[in-house]
Enzyme design. Sequence first.
Site, mmCIF file in Angstrom:
data_model
loop_
_atom_site.group_PDB
_atom_site.id
_atom_site.type_symbol
_atom_site.label_atom_id
_atom_site.label_comp_id
_atom_site.label_asym_id
_atom_site.label_seq_id
_atom_site.Cartn_x
_atom_site.Cartn_y
_atom_site.Cartn_z
ATOM 1 N N ASP A 288 1.045 -0.799 0.179
ATOM 2 C CA ASP A 288 0.129 0.290 0.027
ATOM 3 C C ASP A 288 0.752 1.623 -0.397
ATOM 4 O O ASP A 288 2.457 1.134 0.424
ATOM 5 C CB ASP A 288 -0.832 0.422 1.217
HETATM 6 C C1 NOJ Z 1 -4.065 4.187 0.220
HETATM 7 C C2 NOJ Z 1 -5.145 3.113 0.446
HETATM 8 O O1 NOJ Z 1 -5.245 2.396 1.841
HETATM 9 C C3 NOJ Z 1 -5.483 1.934 -0.930
HETATM 10 O O2 NOJ Z 1 -6.430 1.594 -0.264
HETATM 11 C C4 NOJ Z 1 -4.952 2.793 -2.054
HETATM 12 O O3 NOJ Z 1 -5.382 1.321 -3.497
HETATM 13 C C5 NOJ Z 1 -4.017 3.028 -1.780
HETATM 14 N N1 NOJ Z 1 -3.982 4.481 -0.967
HETATM 15 C C6 NOJ Z 1 -3.881 3.866 -3.342
HETATM 16 O O4 NOJ Z 1 -5.096 4.966 -3.815
#
Ligand code: NOJ
Length: 767
Positions: A288
Amino acid sequence: MNKLCLVGLLVGLASQTTLAATATSAPQQTPLQAKNAFIDKLMKQMTLDEKIGQLRLISISREMPQPKILEEIAAGRIGSTFNSITRAENRPLQEAAVAKSRLKIPMFFAYDVVHGHRTIFPISLGLAASWDMDAIALSGRISAKEAAADGIDMTFAPMVDISRDPRWGRSSEGFGEDTYLVSRISEVMVHAFQAQSPAEKTSLMAAVKHFALYGAVEGGRDYNSVDMSPTRMYQDYLPPYRAGLDAGAGGVMVALNSINGVPASANTWLMHDLLRKEWGFKGVTISDHGAIGELIKHGVAKDEREAAKLAIKAGVDLSMNDEAYGEHLPELVKSGEVSMKEIDNAVREVLGAKWDMGLFADPYRRIGVAAEDPADTYSDDRLHRAEARDVARKTLVLLKNQNDTLPLKKQGTIAVIGGLAQSKLDMLGSWSAAGRPNQSVTLYEGLTNALGDQAKLLYARGANVSDKENVLTYLNFIEKEVEVDPRPAQEMIDEAVKTAEQADVVVAVVGESRGMSHESASRSSLDIPGRQRDLIKALKATGKPLVLVLMNGRPLALGDELQEADAVLETWFPGTEGGNAVADVLFGDYNPSGKLPMTFPRSIGQLPQYYAHMNTGRPYTPGKPGNYTSQYFEEPVQGPLFPFGYGLSYTHFDVSDIKLSSDKLERKGKLSASVTVKNTGKVAGATVVQLYLHDVAASVSQPVKALKGFQKVDLQPGQEQVVTFTLTENDLKLYNQALKHVAEAGEFQVMIGLDSADVKEARFNLL
Ligand code: NOJ
């Protein structure tokens, strides 16, 4: 990528022609052999720096200006990006890779296409409330088509974290509390995004997230730790990820939380033992956003170098917007702390994903040629409004309808109260991808469209969603999302009351702004926020029939306002066509059939509150209160406000007693459980018949009931239908203390009803 879909994918790719001259595959090779041979050959030509470049997924944002990104791509130091959402934006990035970089390895482009791309469908929690797999599949397919037409190859979805704590703002982004329902949706969404294969021009590769257990963060506070017993993990929380992978998802996004003390991004058990070895996952894992660097704050890495080492060794292939891999892997390999094999394993998965997306065959597969770019990217013609309206109507849940207050008549004067009724932005909910607020239909517009000149609409704002400085600062942190009416709260309420007094019926649109149910938006209260509750009280005092239209991304603990309202309709954040869809239901042009995918608690103190709980040794027995039972003594009524699976209709349904085909189930045999459902009301309607099971005496305590099947039925007035569920040994399985998935002989309760609380019951024995 798992077995079933892999076969389809590889057949689809059999004719894939490769970019590089080195890539021609021998005709006798199977598609999988061809893919492997191609990647082997390519990897032999790659330098260490080029390999590490493939492990970097960079956000298109202000932090790295475009010229710098182009330069990095051409130098082979970036292999993929996310957050660019038009073909015109992605084309130069792809050109930099395939025309300028040494090995011409194509880029892939990712984005959070969660509940729509340009057309925004209801938030995921709302989609789950439809319990309608065709509607959910349609939303996913359209999302994929629209995003692929904008040059996007991968979506960071579906998000299938089980969430049983509504304080967690990301409950809005998932499909609710139930393992079976979320698993079904997970599989449906992956199929919808990827269709026959992620290589298709109109497909997106799905990356199931957040692996794993993210929905169980302590106290519902985002990014917090997760501590969980293995049986609960295996039985309740892991199946939805597994279902998405078994459906063929090509990617997995690793969660931000720790699991029993080890952050997911450094968790070897999670990625090597469980995901790869036990489940046989063959796709790409993605960290993430910034999660590798966060290993330092988690307290398991002393610096970024160690963080990079932990993550690559634990099995994180792609590093999302994190400098750690680029900065430190070269040195870590040179020093021998990270082996070339560890790098190669990760690179192989990234290249494999690009192959599976069809990008080696045609890097411009989704970007196309400039001459064919849409004349107007934002044109309304590119939206799927009819589908969005139909799906949205299916997600609305009627929670109360005293004296048949709803449906409303298209006559007289209707007072619409509440700023959310006029908010185009809030209609879209969080994670609204490339959706544009100016294209969404507000509730006020929806009512206007439905009424024409048949009735008069009045409007007053009534209350702000919050008047608290700290809350507003939080909500407006990135962009100004919440406009505040500066008038004193009482003045706004007085104006609303005057407006209500002139009407025959009052429709109060109340709840949360979209940013209140979002990433990092955890709440310490589940009340309708701000002065909206005072507003509702004041509206009730007018004596006019009062309809509450709720907009929110999580269960709310409705207090007095539930008593004050004559009718309550839960609309979540219903998307681009939300206003029209809600109007369809308010006026009875569509009969609501949504059912709650999450329990609504009575108070925040009851959390966690979910239907599939254990019984305890001293369960509370309704009607037999007393000390020393499992209860909250201050609550006059125990249990939820609205149970999981609950939702009313404008008609009534009767459910007969359960008929079992036998009171015994042989191993490998089948047993059917049937009920007759009858529409006893005056209008046609649909409902969801739900089947729950309970293992009465098992080696490990089992939930009081667990959903194992559901069917949506559509019945004309007076019509009845026999609904039959077929059970096999597989439906009765639990995870025992040795984490073996087994069905244990003995007695089972089977329960069928139209929600999780009001059920008919029968019993049988597994032999
Ligand atoms: C953080 C989030 O936790 C995740 O769900 C998301 O896909 C990413 N950012 C990218 O935007």
